[in-house]
Design a protein around this motif. Structure first.
Motif, short mmCIF file in Angstrom:
data_model
loop_
_atom_site.label_atom_id
_atom_site.label_comp_id
_atom_site.label_asym_id
_atom_site.label_seq_id
_atom_site.Cartn_x
_atom_site.Cartn_y
_atom_site.Cartn_z
N PRO A 187 19.50 13.42 -0.38
CA PRO A 187 18.45 13.13 -1.64
C PRO A 187 17.33 13.95 -1.36
O PRO A 187 16.63 13.81 -0.25
N CYS A 188 16.56 14.46 -2.57
CA CYS A 188 15.31 15.15 -2.30
C CYS A 188 14.31 14.11 -2.52
O CYS A 188 13.17 14.50 -2.05
N GLY A 189 14.48 12.84 -3.06
CA GLY A 189 13.37 12.13 -3.30
C GLY A 189 12.58 12.38 -4.56
O GLY A 189 11.50 11.79 -4.65
N LYS A 190 12.87 13.57 -5.19
CA LYS A 190 11.89 14.10 -6.21
C LYS A 190 12.48 13.65 -7.40
O LYS A 190 13.68 13.21 -7.63
N ALA A 191 11.86 14.14 -8.56
CA ALA A 191 12.30 14.12 -10.17
C ALA A 191 12.97 15.02 -10.38
O ALA A 191 12.44 15.87 -11.19
N LEU B 77 0.90 -1.22 0.13
CA LEU B 77 0.02 -0.05 -0.05
C LEU B 77 0.95 1.22 0.11
O LEU B 77 1.90 1.10 0.63
N PRO B 78 0.45 2.30 -0.78
CA PRO B 78 1.32 3.55 -0.59
C PRO B 78 1.00 4.18 0.90
O PRO B 78 0.12 3.75 1.64
N PRO B 79 1.97 4.75 1.22
CA PRO B 79 2.14 5.71 2.52
C PRO B 79 0.97 6.25 2.78
O PRO B 79 0.33 6.32 4.20
N ARG B 80 0.07 6.94 1.83
CA ARG B 80 -1.05 7.59 2.13
C ARG B 80 -1.92 7.53 0.67
O ARG B 80 -1.38 7.36 -0.38
N THR C 279 17.76 10.47 -5.81
CA THR C 279 17.15 9.31 -5.42
C THR C 279 17.63 8.86 -4.14
O THR C 279 18.84 9.12 -3.80
N ASN C 280 16.76 8.44 -3.13
CA ASN C 280 17.14 8.06 -1.80
C ASN C 280 17.78 6.69 -1.80
O ASN C 280 16.94 5.78 -2.05
N PRO C 281 18.98 6.37 -1.59
CA PRO C 281 19.64 5.06 -1.34
C PRO C 281 19.19 4.20 -0.64
O PRO C 281 19.13 3.17 -0.60
N GLN C 282 18.61 4.86 0.66
CA GLN C 282 18.06 3.64 1.52
C GLN C 282 16.94 2.98 1.05
O GLN C 282 16.41 1.97 1.44
N LEU D 129 -7.08 -7.29 0.76
CA LEU D 129 -5.83 -8.04 1.30
C LEU D 129 -6.13 -8.73 2.50
O LEU D 129 -6.71 -8.29 3.60
N ALA D 130 -5.34 -9.90 2.50
CA ALA D 130 -5.49 -10.70 3.83
C ALA D 130 -4.25 -10.22 4.70
O ALA D 130 -4.19 -10.28 5.74
N HIS D 131 -3.21 -9.62 3.85
CA HIS D 131 -1.87 -9.07 4.63
C HIS D 131 -1.61 -7.90 3.90
O HIS D 131 -1.23 -7.93 2.57
N ALA D 132 -1.52 -6.82 4.59
CA ALA D 132 -0.97 -5.50 3.86
C ALA D 132 0.30 -4.97 4.43
O ALA D 132 0.69 -5.11 5.51
N VAL D 133 1.24 -4.55 3.53
CA VAL D 133 2.47 -3.78 3.88
C VAL D 133 2.41 -2.33 3.43
O VAL D 133 2.34 -2.38 2.07
N THR D 134 2.29 -1.60 4.15
CA THR D 134 2.34 -0.18 3.84
C THR D 134 3.70 0.22 3.63
O THR D 134 4.96 0.29 4.22
N THR D 135 4.26 0.84 2.55
CA THR D 135 5.52 1.20 2.02
C THR D 135 5.82 2.49 2.42
O THR D 135 4.92 3.31 3.26
N SER D 136 6.96 2.82 2.77
CA SER D 136 7.66 4.04 3.23
C SER D 136 7.81 5.21 2.61
O SER D 136 8.31 6.23 3.24
N GLY D 137 7.63 5.30 1.28
CA GLY D 137 7.57 6.21 0.55
C GLY D 137 9.12 6.54 0.04
O GLY D 137 9.99 5.96 0.77
N ASP D 138 9.30 7.70 -0.83
CA ASP D 138 10.59 7.74 -1.66
C ASP D 138 11.51 8.22 -0.42
O ASP D 138 12.97 8.09 -0.58
N LEU D 139 11.16 8.94 0.60
CA LEU D 139 12.01 9.31 1.71
C LEU D 139 12.26 8.37 2.72
O LEU D 139 12.57 8.75 3.91
N GLY D 140 11.52 7.17 2.64
CA GLY D 140 11.72 6.32 3.79
C GLY D 140 12.85 5.55 3.93
O GLY D 140 14.06 6.06 3.20
N ASP D 141 13.09 4.93 4.98
CA ASP D 141 14.41 4.24 5.42
C ASP D 141 14.38 2.72 5.37
O ASP D 141 15.53 2.06 5.59
#
Length: 368
Positions: free
Chosen positions: A326-330, A110-113, A284-287, A124-136
Motif C-alpha cells: 500500500p502507498c498510504g496515499k489518496a 499527536l500526529p507523527p510530526r 490504504t495500509n491494512p496495518q 496534555l497530561a498523557h500524549a500518544v504519538t500516532t505512527s502515520g498512514d504507513l505505520g504498523d
C-alpha cells in the motif's frame, strides 16, 4: 498527572463515520475502567449515527464542521471544564482545543510530526504519538493507549456496533437464507473498486446460488453505483436494500452469510457485527486501517502490510499484487478524486473464488 476519581469523561472524535466506529473500543474500555462514570462523545454532525444505542455512552454531542464565532462561544459555554477527563481521540487542532475547554486533565493523540505538536503536548497530561498512514500500529490500538495511565493491564479491544433495528417489511420478506451483502459504493474515487468488477462478482455469486443484497447510502453517487448493478444477476437473486439507518444495516449484516465491500465505514460495521467479512483494499495500509476482527481478548491483532489475501478472525482482506501497495496515499495522484491503479488489478474472479471459499468454510463451522 491526576489518576484520582473520574466521574465524567468526554471522548472527542471529530472525523468521519468509520473513524467514529473505530473509537468504540476506547469508549468501551473507559466504561470498563469507570463503570459509574458519565461518558459523552463529541463529534461532527452526521457522523455519530454508529453510536446511537451504544450502552457505554451517556450523551452524543454533535457539532457542525464549521463552528464560526457564535457556535464556538456556545460550545465553550456548554463544555467549560465540565469533565474530569477528556480523551482526544483525533490529532487535529480543533479536537485538542475542544479538549482544553472541556477538562483540566487530557490525554490525546499527536500526529507523527508537525508544528502544532509543541502546544498540543503542553496541553496534555498523557500524549500518544500516532505512527502515520504507513505505520504498523492499528488506529484501534493507538486510541486504547490513551487510557494507559489509568489502566493496570491491557484494555479489551472490542468494537461495539449499534443494536439491530427491524428491517423494512418489503426487504425482510424477500431475504433468502444465506444471503451475501455486497457494498458497492465508496465515498472517494481512489477507494472505489470498479463497477464492472462488482457486476462480475455479483453474477458469479448468483451463479453459485447465492442471493446478493446491495447496500449504499442516500448520496447520488451511492445510488448510481448500486443502480449500475441492475441486470448483473437474475431478479430473484439480486436485491437492493435501499437506504437503511445504521441500526437496520446492523440487523441486515448480522443475518448475512458473508459481507463483501471496499475500504469504507460499512466494512468496519460488518466486522463489528461479527459477520464474515471480505474487504477489498487499495492504497490504504491494512496495518493501520484493516477492519477490526472479533478475536479472543488474548489474541494479538496484527495485519501484514501487503498480502494477496490474509485473514484474522472472521475478516479476510485482499490486496493487489503490485510493488507499490500500500502507498498510504489518496490514490496514484494523492488527492481524493484520484485514480487508483491497484484496485482494478484485483480481479473479480479472484474475489469471487475467495468469497465462495469463505462461504464453504463458514457453512462447515455452523452447527447442524
Amino acid at each position: 498527572m491526576s489518576t484520582g476519581r473520574v466521574d465524567s469523561v468526554l471522548v472527542i472524535v471529530t472525523r468521519q463515520i468509520g473513524d467514529v466506529l473505530l473509537t468504540t473500543p476506547l469508549i468501551h474500555a473507559a466504561r470498563q475502567r469507570w463503570p459509574a462514570a458519565t461518558i459523552d462523545v463529541l463529534g461532527f454532525e452526521g457522523t455519530l449515527g454508529m453510536l446511537r444505542g451504544n450502552p457505554d455512552i451517556h450523551e452524543l454531542i454533535a457539532t457542525p464542521p464549521r463552528l464560526g464565532l457564535k457556535g464556538g462561544l456556545r460550545l465553550i459555554r456548554r463544555l467549560w471544564h465540565r469533565y474530569d477527563l477528556a480523551l482526544v481521540a483525533e490529532a487535529s487542532d480543533r479536537a485538542h482545543l475542544i479538549g482544553a475547554v472541556a477538562s483540566r486533565c487530557r490525554a490525546g493523540l499527536l500526529p507523527p510530526r508537525g508544528g502544532s505538536n509543541g502546544w498540543k503536548r503542553r496541553l496534555l497530561a498523557h500524549a500518544v504519538t500516532t505512527s502515520g498512514d504507513l505505520g504498523d500500529v492499528h488506529v484501534v490500538q493507538e486510541k486504547l493507549q490513551l487510557l494507559a495511565p489509568w489502566q493496570s493491564g491491557p484494555a479489551e479491544a472490542k468494537l461495539v456496533a449499534p443494536p439491530s433495528e427491524p428491517l423494512p417489511p418489503a426487504l425482510s420478506q424477500r431475504l433468502a437464507p444465506g444471503y451475501v451483502v455486497v457494498h458497492t459504493p465508496s465515498m472517494w474515487p481512489y477507494k472505489q473498486w470498479p463497477r464492472e468488477h462488482f457486476r462480475e462478482l455479483v453474477g458469479r455469486l448468483a451463479e453459485a446460488g447465492r442471493q446478493v443484497v446491495l447496500t449504499g447510502g442516500p448520496a447520488a453517487e451511492d445510488r448510481a453505483t448500486v443502480d449500475a448493478m441492475r441486470g448483473a444477476a437474475p431478479e430473484d437473486r439480486l436485491l437492493d436494500a435501499g437506504v437503511l439507518n445504521f441500526g437496520q444495516l446492523a440487523g441486515l449484516l448480522r443475518g448475512a452469510a458473508l459481507y463483501i465491500g471496499p475500504d469504507t465505514s460499512v466494512t468496519h460495521l460488518a466486522a463489528a457485527c461479527g459477520v464474515p467479512v471480505l474487504a477489498i483494499f487499495g492504497p490504504t495500509n491494512p496495518q493501520r486501517w484493516a477492519p477490526w476482527p472479533a478475536l479472543p481478548r488474548e489474541q494479538v491483532v496484527h495485519w501484514h502490510r501487503r498480502s494477496p489475501a490474509q485473514a484474522l478472525g472472521q475478516v479476510t482482506l485482499m490486496q493487489a499484487e503490485l510493488p507499490c501497495v500500500p502507498c498510504g496515499k489518496a490514490g496514484c495522484e494523492d488527492h481524493r478524486m484520484s485514480r487508483t491503479d491497484c484496485l482494478p488489478a484485483i480481479r473479480p474472479e479472484r474475489v469471487a473464488d475467495e468469497a465462495l471459499r469463505i462461504l464453504r468454510a463458514h457453512s462447515k463451522t455452523k452447527p447442524s
